[in-house]
Design a protein around this motif. Structure first.
Motif, PDB file in Angstrom:
ATOM      1  N   GLU A 175     -53.791 -10.010 -69.723  1.00 23.41           N
ATOM      2  CA  GLU A 175     -53.207 -10.268 -71.045  1.00 23.41           C
ATOM      3  C   GLU A 175     -52.164 -11.392 -71.007  1.00 23.41           C
ATOM      4  N   GLY A 176     -52.017 -12.048 -69.850  1.00 19.82           N
ATOM      5  CA  GLY A 176     -51.108 -13.177 -69.745  1.00 19.82           C
ATOM      6  C   GLY A 176     -49.671 -12.844 -69.404  1.00 19.82           C
TER       7      GLY A 176
ATOM      8  N   SER B 228     -44.934 -15.234 -58.404  1.00 22.61           N
ATOM      9  CA  SER B 228     -45.076 -16.649 -58.067  1.00 22.61           C
ATOM     10  C   SER B 228     -44.907 -16.831 -56.574  1.00 22.61           C
ATOM     11  N   GLU B 229     -45.637 -17.786 -56.043  1.00 19.50           N
ATOM     12  CA  GLU B 229     -45.365 -18.285 -54.709  1.00 19.50           C
ATOM     13  C   GLU B 229     -45.022 -19.752 -54.884  1.00 19.50           C
TER      14      GLU B 229
ATOM     15  N   PHE C 164     -42.536 -17.424 -69.402  1.00 24.73           N
ATOM     16  CA  PHE C 164     -41.854 -16.824 -68.246  1.00 24.73           C
ATOM     17  C   PHE C 164     -40.991 -17.896 -67.608  1.00 24.73           C
ATOM     18  N   GLN C 165     -40.068 -17.480 -66.757  1.00 27.24           N
ATOM     19  CA  GLN C 165     -39.291 -18.457 -66.012  1.00 27.24           C
ATOM     20  C   GLN C 165     -38.668 -17.837 -64.776  1.00 27.24           C
ATOM     21  N   LEU C 166     -38.479 -18.674 -63.769  1.00 31.42           N
ATOM     22  CA  LEU C 166     -37.769 -18.314 -62.554  1.00 31.42           C
ATOM     23  C   LEU C 166     -37.168 -19.584 -61.976  1.00 31.42           C
TER      24      LEU C 166
ATOM     25  N   PHE D 175     -38.831 -23.167 -62.829  1.00 30.86           N
ATOM     26  CA  PHE D 175     -40.279 -23.052 -62.917  1.00 30.86           C
ATOM     27  C   PHE D 175     -40.583 -22.112 -64.076  1.00 30.86           C
ATOM     28  N   GLY D 176     -41.647 -22.386 -64.823  1.00 34.73           N
ATOM     29  CA  GLY D 176     -42.047 -21.458 -65.863  1.00 34.73           C
ATOM     30  C   GLY D 176     -42.652 -22.135 -67.066  1.00 34.73           C
TER      31      GLY D 176
END
Length: 158
Positions: free
Chosen positions: A62-63, A68-69, A117-119, A126-127
């Motif tokens: 569903e997204g 994350s790598e 999303f974000q990190l 990133f995101g």
């Protein structure tokens, strides 16, 4: 119009979205991208701060963001010292990306639709971020700088 809850991203072979798709556990978005840490101001020695990352983000069907790598292959300065060798920064990044993609069972390259999303890793954002500027809604993939907007058909601007 508001930013959609789930943002489509179109698969484009031989372009910047050539490593996206679906796998046994959901969806993936992978890339190789240069980035500066947040707040960096270009000055002498910027070549040591511009880093090349191999990135793999995973999402459920569903997204919804899963994981994350993010791996730093080296700097722009290192790449310039050995631009064509088998051990160049770009070669290392490509090898690592291929390894990450091979780890995804039943992988297929196709359009995806993911939620924002974000990190932050190594001071780099990133995101998939969203916002409104002068009444225009947008979504942008960081640090790749791929922009998405109406008609929300998955195509991007750079």
């Amino acid at each position: 119009m508001a930013v959609p809850e789930v943002i489509p991203i179109a698969y484009e072979p031989k372009h910047r979205t050539e490593t996206i798709g679906r796998y046994a556990d959901g969806q993936f978005l992978a890339s190789i991208t240069y980035a500066f840490p947040e707040g960096f101001r270009p000055d002498d020695g910027w070549e040591e701060h511009k880093r090349l990352y191999t990135v793999l983000h995973t999402f459920d069907s569903e997204g919804r963001y899963r994981d994350s790598e993010v791996w730093c292959a080296g700097t722009w300065a290192e790449q310039q010292r050995d631009p064509y060798g088998d051990n160049s920064v770009l070669s290392r990044a490509r090898i690592h990306l291929a390894k990450l993609l091979r780890s995804l069972p039943r992988r297929s390259y196709t359009d995806i639709a993911i939620r924002p999303f974000q990190l932050t890793v190594d001071g780099v954002l990133f995101g998939l971020l969203t916002g409104v500027d002068e009444g225009e809604v947008w979504a942008e993939l960081y640090p790749d700088r791929l922009g998405f907007s109406e008609p929300w058909d998955g195509t991007y601007d750079t």
